[in-house]
Design a protein around this motif. Structure first.
Motif, short mmCIF file in Angstrom:
data_model
loop_
_atom_site.label_atom_id
_atom_site.label_comp_id
_atom_site.label_asym_id
_atom_site.label_seq_id
_atom_site.Cartn_x
_atom_site.Cartn_y
_atom_site.Cartn_z
N GLY A 321 8.01 10.59 11.45
CA GLY A 321 9.37 11.11 11.45
C GLY A 321 10.29 10.45 10.45
N ALA A 322 9.99 9.20 10.07
CA ALA A 322 10.84 8.47 9.13
C ALA A 322 10.33 8.53 7.70
CB ALA A 322 10.95 7.00 9.56
N CYS A 323 9.23 9.21 7.47
CA CYS A 323 8.53 9.07 6.18
C CYS A 323 8.65 10.28 5.27
CB CYS A 323 7.06 8.74 6.44
SG CYS A 323 6.81 7.18 7.33
N GLY A 324 9.57 11.19 5.56
CA GLY A 324 9.76 12.34 4.68
C GLY A 324 9.99 11.96 3.23
N PRO A 325 10.81 10.94 2.94
CA PRO A 325 11.05 10.57 1.54
C PRO A 325 9.79 10.16 0.77
CG PRO A 325 12.75 9.63 2.94
CD PRO A 325 11.72 10.22 3.86
N LEU A 326 8.70 9.84 1.47
CA LEU A 326 7.48 9.40 0.79
C LEU A 326 6.70 10.55 0.18
CD1 LEU A 326 6.06 6.78 3.34
CD2 LEU A 326 7.25 6.32 1.19
N GLN A 327 7.01 11.77 0.55
CA GLN A 327 6.19 12.90 0.11
C GLN A 327 6.12 13.01 -1.40
OE1 GLN A 327 7.48 16.48 2.06
NE2 GLN A 327 7.00 15.72 4.11
N SER A 328 7.23 12.70 -2.07
CA SER A 328 7.27 12.87 -3.53
C SER A 328 6.37 11.89 -4.26
CB SER A 328 8.71 12.71 -4.03
OG SER A 328 9.20 11.40 -3.75
N MET A 329 5.98 10.80 -3.60
CA MET A 329 5.15 9.80 -4.28
C MET A 329 3.80 9.61 -3.60
SD MET A 329 7.02 6.25 -3.22
CE MET A 329 5.81 5.40 -4.21
N THR A 330 3.47 10.47 -2.65
CA THR A 330 2.17 10.39 -2.00
C THR A 330 1.09 10.92 -2.93
OG1 THR A 330 3.20 10.69 0.17
CG2 THR A 330 0.83 11.10 0.02
N THR A 331 0.05 10.14 -3.14
CA THR A 331 -1.02 10.52 -4.06
C THR A 331 -2.16 11.20 -3.31
OG1 THR A 331 -2.27 8.46 -3.83
CG2 THR A 331 -0.45 8.48 -5.43
N GLU A 332 -3.10 11.75 -4.07
CA GLU A 332 -4.29 12.35 -3.45
C GLU A 332 -5.08 11.29 -2.71
OE1 GLU A 332 -5.36 15.44 -3.03
OE2 GLU A 332 -3.44 16.07 -3.90
N TRP A 333 -5.07 10.06 -3.21
CA TRP A 333 -5.79 8.98 -2.51
C TRP A 333 -5.13 8.68 -1.17
CZ3 TRP A 333 -4.16 7.20 -7.74
CH2 TRP A 333 -5.06 7.61 -8.72
N ASP A 334 -3.81 8.69 -1.13
CA ASP A 334 -3.11 8.49 0.14
C ASP A 334 -3.47 9.59 1.13
OD1 ASP A 334 -1.52 6.18 -0.63
OD2 ASP A 334 -0.36 7.55 -1.88
#
Length: 588
Positions: A321-334
């Motif tokens: 719920g707190a991690c929406g801002p991470l979507q723009s930098m999430t890689t295929e490895w993540d």
């Protein structure tokens, strides 16, 4: 210098051919993180956290801790710290201010005494023991895990009784503080209900932690007869051992905050304002006003403590719920790691930063590079089994071997000895392949440090401890850069806006008047294997924090943010909270 450039300069070997180096740089480009990215994340996190504090039932959970220790608490308490990988049990003695030096009239001598008081140990640990929590225990039935924990507690309690040569009367009941590194719901400090969790445990949620732990220990309060099947019982006092009273239960981040607030006598203009854990798992805690939290969240705490206006909050910031801002930098490895872990989508931030996952993430990226992007590609069957199989390449190995290597050639030699390829393979470790692994590990570590910094500063901005300028605004740009048709804010207007956010409560900020007595230091208590032991992780996190705070310009009271280690904060904090609760009950 970019983080990629700093990774390149970490090697003192001759670089590989330009084409190999270029292909590697292009391949790992998605891992790069810079000040602009960290600033944008911190700002977005702060806005998300404000909403979660009001609406979320899983995050920003109020706790019964509505004040920090005074430093006057004294006594000896049994403390238990149940972490993601280890269990620790000890007796914690709180020394309070009994030996505090009295201030003198002389200014110079008074300053020296202030420093000596700050350095004086305020906690004594005795009879501490630690045990690894094996994977089989994590997967066992709940009652089996807690029976094992009860046996370990009994071992330390027995040692405590026999260490006094039976001169000390056996107490009927021992006050105990407990730290669980798991999300929980609490309405009072002495009880807690487990929430859904990760970290490889199969413990069911909705579990009453205190009573379950006592149930695992209770058989040791009855007299036992030695048997051939219990060799430890022959070496220990056979009992009955004293009963235990659960006085305080908390999680590891709140324990860390309480530990440093008690153990370190703050210097003037220094306040402990938050706590973070970056180890096997990741979490943060911070005091928040009731007015910033949903009314339904604080209702039960108001009933128990009607005079309280603020609570130490268990943020659980790694949950989705707190991690929406991470979507723009999430890689295929993540995404690959997330998909294949025990709870896909549950804790995105922890999957990028936690000790349970960093080694696996490095392995995934290196394996992908060698088998797909490297020229020529290397067949998976030719690579070491540690590189091929999931969770074989541990974060401990990355920290102790890869991150500490002084050169690519040195690392290549070490890898040949420690993780050689199969005998049938015609591939072998070279300075280039070792350098690629080293560079990947470095960038994963830098990115992780940046994410921790962004989350931490975002929390401070959420509660008004610091101001965080909006990305793209003049105040957020490096010196000399001003957006077209924009005018920089004056220091006076910045201070004015900051004063509106000045907070009070658990650890009140002195406000802009503090400039008269010097700038204020906001202390973040930290603990955990990654931030404590991974080479340069703490330093890199501190650099990101420093640059984030400076981007906002002049802070109210000249505030700066400083990471300070709360060594063994989990177990010390359990004892501190037990002491706080005991002192409060005795005074009421």
């Amino acid at each position: 210098m970019s983080e990629l450039a700093s990774a390149q300069s970490a090697s003192n070997e001759s670089p590989p051919p330009d084409d190999l180096e270029g292909e590697l740089d292009a391949f790992i480009q998605p891992l790069l993180i810079d000040d602009n990215v960290v600033h944008n994340l911190a700002y977005q996190f702060s806005k998300v956290y404000e909403e979660l504090a009001i609406r979320s039932d899983e995050q920003f959970l109020p706790t019964p801790v509505t004040k920090l220790p005074t430093g006057q608490e004294t006594g000896q308490f049994l403390a238990i710290d149940v972490g993601g990988t280890n269990l620790r049990v000890a007796f914690i003695e709180l020394l309070g201010d009994a030996e505090e030096l009295l201030p003198t009239a002389n200014g110079v001598e008074r300053s020296r005494e202030t420093i000596r008081n700050a350095q004086r140990p305020r906690v004594r640990r005795t009879l501490e023991k630690a045990w690894p929590i094996g994977e089989h225990l994590k997967m066992d039935k709940t009652e089996d895990l807690f029976a094992w924990i009860g046996d370990c507690i009994a071992e330390v309690v027995s040692d405590r009784l026999t260490s006094d040569n039976d001169k000390t009367p056996v107490p009927e009941e021992l006050a105990m503080g407990i730290t669980f590194s798991f999300p929980m719901i609490q309405t009072e400090l002495s009880s807690a209900t487990l929430m859904p969790m990760g970290k490889g445990f199969t413990i069911s949620s909705d579990l009453d932690l205190g009573s379950t732990l006592l149930q695992g220990y209770i058989r040791h309060t009855r007299r036992q007869s030695p048997t051939s099947s219990s060799p430890k019982a022959k070496r220990r006092k056979l009992g009955p051992l004293p009963r235990l009273k659960v006085t305080a239960i908390t999680n590891d981040t709140i324990a860390t905050l309480a530990s440093l607030a008690y153990s370190v006598k703050s210097l003037p203009n220094s306040r402990v304002v938050a706590g973070i854990v970056v180890g096997t798992g990741v979490n943060a805690t911070i005091p928040m006003k009731f007015s910033s939290l949903g009314e339904a969240k604080v209702e039960s705490i108001r009933k128990n403590k009607p005079d309280a206006t603020e609570t130490v909050v268990n943020t659980e910031v790694t949950i989705a719920g707190a991690c929406g801002p991470l979507q723009s930098m999430t890689t295929e490895w993540d995404r690959q790691l997330d998909k294949n872990c025990a709870r896909p989508g549950f804790q995105p931030l922890e999957y990028m930063t936690g000790g349970r996952y960093i080694g696996e993430l490095v392995r995934l990226i290196f394996f992908d590079y060698m088998t797909r992007a490297h020229k020529p590609p290397v067949p998976a069957a030719s690579l070491p089994a540690t590189i091929v199989h999931s969770y074989s390449f541990t974060t401990t190995f990355v920290s102790a071997v890869v991150a500490r290597a002084r050169s690519d050639s040195e690392l290549a030699g070490e890898l040949k000895r420690r993780i050689p390829p199969p005998e049938s393979s015609n591939w072998g470790w070279t300075p280039h392949s070792a350098g690629a692994l080293r560079k990947i590990a470095h960038l994963v570590q830098v990115r992780s440090a940046g994410l921790i910094a962004a989350s931490t500063v975002g929390l401070l901005a959420t509660v008004g401890e610091i101001a965080l300028s909006e990305p793209g605004s003049p105040a957020s740009l490096p010196d000399g850069m001003v957006l077209t048709d924009s005018k920089p804010s004056s220091p006076k207007s910045i201070l004015s806006s900051l004063q509106r956010d000045t907070r009070d409560g658990l650890s009140p900020a002195p406000g802009s008047s503090a400039w008269k007595s010097g700038p204020e230091e906001l202390v973040i208590a930290y603990t955990g294997g990654i931030i404590q032991h991974y080479p340069n992780f703490k330093e890199q996190t501190q650099r990101f924090i420093d640059r984030l705070v400076m981007r906002a310009g002049v802070q109210d009271g000249g505030k700066s943010v400083f990471l300070r280690e709360a060594r063994d904060g989990g177990i010390i904090g359990a004892g501190v909270l037990a002491g706080m609760e005991t002192m409060e009950r005795n005074s009421s």
